[in-house]
Write a protein that holds these residues in place. Structure first.
Motif, short mmCIF file in Angstrom:
data_model
loop_
_atom_site.label_atom_id
_atom_site.label_comp_id
_atom_site.label_asym_id
_atom_site.label_seq_id
_atom_site.Cartn_x
_atom_site.Cartn_y
_atom_site.Cartn_z
N GLU A 37 0.69 -1.19 0.02
CA GLU A 37 0.07 0.05 -0.10
C GLU A 37 0.85 1.21 0.00
N ASN A 38 2.06 1.20 -0.38
CA ASN A 38 2.95 2.43 -0.54
C ASN A 38 3.80 2.31 -1.73
N LYS A 39 3.18 2.97 -2.69
CA LYS A 39 4.12 2.84 -3.90
C LYS A 39 5.25 3.71 -3.94
N GLU A 40 5.28 4.63 -3.09
CA GLU A 40 6.76 5.38 -3.11
C GLU A 40 7.82 4.57 -2.31
N PHE A 41 7.48 3.84 -1.35
CA PHE A 41 8.14 2.93 -0.58
C PHE A 41 8.95 2.03 -1.64
N GLN A 42 8.09 1.28 -2.40
CA GLN A 42 8.37 0.41 -3.57
C GLN A 42 9.43 1.03 -4.26
N ARG A 43 9.08 2.26 -4.90
CA ARG A 43 9.94 3.02 -5.67
C ARG A 43 11.50 3.20 -5.05
N GLN A 44 11.42 3.70 -3.93
CA GLN A 44 12.62 3.89 -3.40
C GLN A 44 13.57 2.72 -3.18
N TYR A 45 12.97 1.73 -2.76
CA TYR A 45 13.50 0.34 -2.52
C TYR A 45 14.30 0.01 -3.89
N LEU A 46 13.30 -0.07 -4.77
CA LEU A 46 14.13 -0.74 -6.21
C LEU A 46 14.89 0.03 -7.05
N ASP A 47 14.72 1.49 -6.45
CA ASP A 47 15.48 2.34 -7.19
C ASP A 47 17.05 2.38 -6.42
N GLY A 48 17.17 1.79 -5.28
CA GLY A 48 18.13 1.76 -4.34
C GLY A 48 18.36 3.03 -3.58
N GLU A 49 17.31 3.63 -3.09
CA GLU A 49 17.29 5.04 -2.30
C GLU A 49 16.93 4.60 -0.73
N LEU A 50 16.52 3.22 -0.75
CA LEU A 50 16.03 2.84 0.78
C LEU A 50 16.47 1.51 1.03
N GLU A 51 17.10 1.44 2.22
CA GLU A 51 17.51 0.12 2.58
C GLU A 51 16.13 -0.47 3.27
N VAL A 52 15.72 -1.60 3.19
CA VAL A 52 14.69 -2.45 3.68
C VAL A 52 15.10 -3.84 4.23
N GLU A 53 14.64 -4.11 5.73
CA GLU A 53 14.95 -5.13 6.04
C GLU A 53 13.54 -5.92 6.71
N LEU A 54 13.17 -6.86 5.88
CA LEU A 54 11.89 -7.47 6.00
C LEU A 54 11.93 -8.64 7.26
N ILE A 55 11.07 -8.71 8.27
CA ILE A 55 11.09 -9.31 9.29
C ILE A 55 9.58 -9.88 9.49
N PRO A 56 9.56 -11.17 9.77
CA PRO A 56 8.19 -11.75 9.97
C PRO A 56 7.55 -11.06 11.00
N GLN A 57 6.37 -11.12 10.89
CA GLN A 57 5.37 -10.04 12.01
C GLN A 57 5.72 -10.61 13.53
N GLY A 58 5.61 -11.72 13.77
CA GLY A 58 5.77 -12.30 15.06
C GLY A 58 7.17 -12.27 15.67
N THR A 59 7.92 -12.43 14.57
CA THR A 59 9.39 -12.30 15.16
C THR A 59 9.66 -10.93 15.27
N LEU A 60 9.11 -9.73 14.63
CA LEU A 60 9.49 -8.53 14.83
C LEU A 60 8.91 -8.07 16.17
N ALA A 61 7.56 -8.56 16.63
CA ALA A 61 6.93 -8.12 17.92
C ALA A 61 7.92 -8.74 18.94
N GLU A 62 8.50 -9.93 18.76
CA GLU A 62 9.21 -10.56 19.86
C GLU A 62 10.54 -9.94 19.99
N ARG A 63 11.03 -9.69 18.83
CA ARG A 63 12.44 -8.94 19.01
C ARG A 63 12.37 -7.45 19.82
N ILE A 64 11.19 -6.96 19.56
CA ILE A 64 10.92 -5.80 20.35
C ILE A 64 10.79 -5.91 21.63
N ARG A 65 9.83 -6.84 21.96
CA ARG A 65 9.54 -7.26 23.57
C ARG A 65 10.80 -7.96 24.22
N ALA A 66 11.52 -8.51 23.69
CA ALA A 66 12.86 -9.11 24.21
C ALA A 66 13.74 -7.88 24.48
#
Length: 267
Positions: free
Chosen positions: A111-140
């Motif tokens: 739902e964010n075309k600008e996010f997609q454009r920046q990532y594919l054009d090399g303007e943005l670093e992206v680290e995708l994290i499974p949702q449950g893992t993200l929640a637990e990493r933050i809680r930990a």
């Protein structure tokens, strides 16, 4: 640090230093709340390159006024940790459009075309994290747990490494993820994930009192509750500020005894 905002209410607080044990001293009198002048003052200590944990799920429970304040500031090269990256016009999409984010760490980026454009054009670093893992990493991170094992993502590129984090100008990966340690327990294989903390947390709460106790509104609690404990400083945007004692204890999700030297701001 914490912050609260409703028509301008903001409370800031700083966690007890790691070297101080809450069992070794009295906490009475440690929590100090003061009025500040503006949302800009609440974010004044954020620096270029800081890691921000930003609460919300979709557009529910996002600290929209704090996000806008950062968009209007001179800050840049931020790392933002959030469940998602907002939309083109709302949430963290505002910071993406303002070119404030260098790296995005999240679980859902649709739902964010600008996010997609920046990532594919090399303007943005992206680290995708499974949702449950993200929640637990933050809680930990808020619980003082340095790492944990999870079966999620075992055998995938998240485990083995090679996920493109940033593309170069030619379209080839410039930065890729590295392999993660794994271990077998019983009959299952697990991946080692490290905890996740930030320099600042930007969260949204429903109510707060002058001592720093926080209450969330139904599903708007989402990532806000664990993020409130997982940064050196937490800035909380709130809808309603009440007197100490007005919040029923059962509604309080963040207690003031976890806070040292808080500040409170009122526009």
């Amino acid at each position: 640090m914490i912050s609260l905002l409703r028509s301008g209410y903001i409370l800031g607080s700083q966690l007890l230093p790691r070297s101080v044990s809450s069992r070794s001293l009295s906490l009475s009198g440690l929590c100090r709340v003061e009025l500040c002048g503006s949302v800009e003052e609440a974010i004044r200590d954020i620096k270029d390159g800081d890691r921000l944990l930003v609460g919300g799920f979709g557009l529910c429970g996002i600290p929209e006024n704090l996000i806008q304040a950062i968009a209007d500031s001179e800050l840049t090269d931020l790392t933002c940790v959030s469940n998602n990256a907002g939309t083109d016009k709302y949430g963290l999409g505002i910071l993406l459009n303002a070119r404030k984010i260098k790296r995005m760490m999240s679980s859902y980026v649709g739902e964010n075309k600008e996010f997609q454009r920046q990532y594919l054009d090399g303007e943005l670093e992206v680290e995708l994290i499974p949702q449950g893992t993200l929640a637990e990493r933050i809680r930990a991170g808020g619980a003082g747990i340095p790492a944990f094992y999870t079966p999620t993502a075992y055998g995938t590129l998240i485990h083995k490494g090679g996920v493109p984090l940033k593309f170069g100008k030619t379209g080839e990966p410039e930065i890729s993820s590295t392999p993660k340690e794994s271990r077998r327990f019983g009959e299952r294989d697990y991946v080692l994930e490290t905890s996740l903390r930030g320099n600042f947390s930007l969260i949204k709460a429903w109510k707060a009192d002058h001592k720093g106790n926080l209450a969330y509104r139904m599903s708007a609690r989402n990532f806000n509750a664990p993020m409130a404990k997982s940064s050196d400083v937490t800035i909380v945007e709130v809808e309603e500020l009440v007197e100490a004692g007005d919040l029923p204890p059962g509604q309080v999700c963040r207690f003031y005894i976890l806070i040292y030297h808080p500040f409170h701001r009122l526009d």
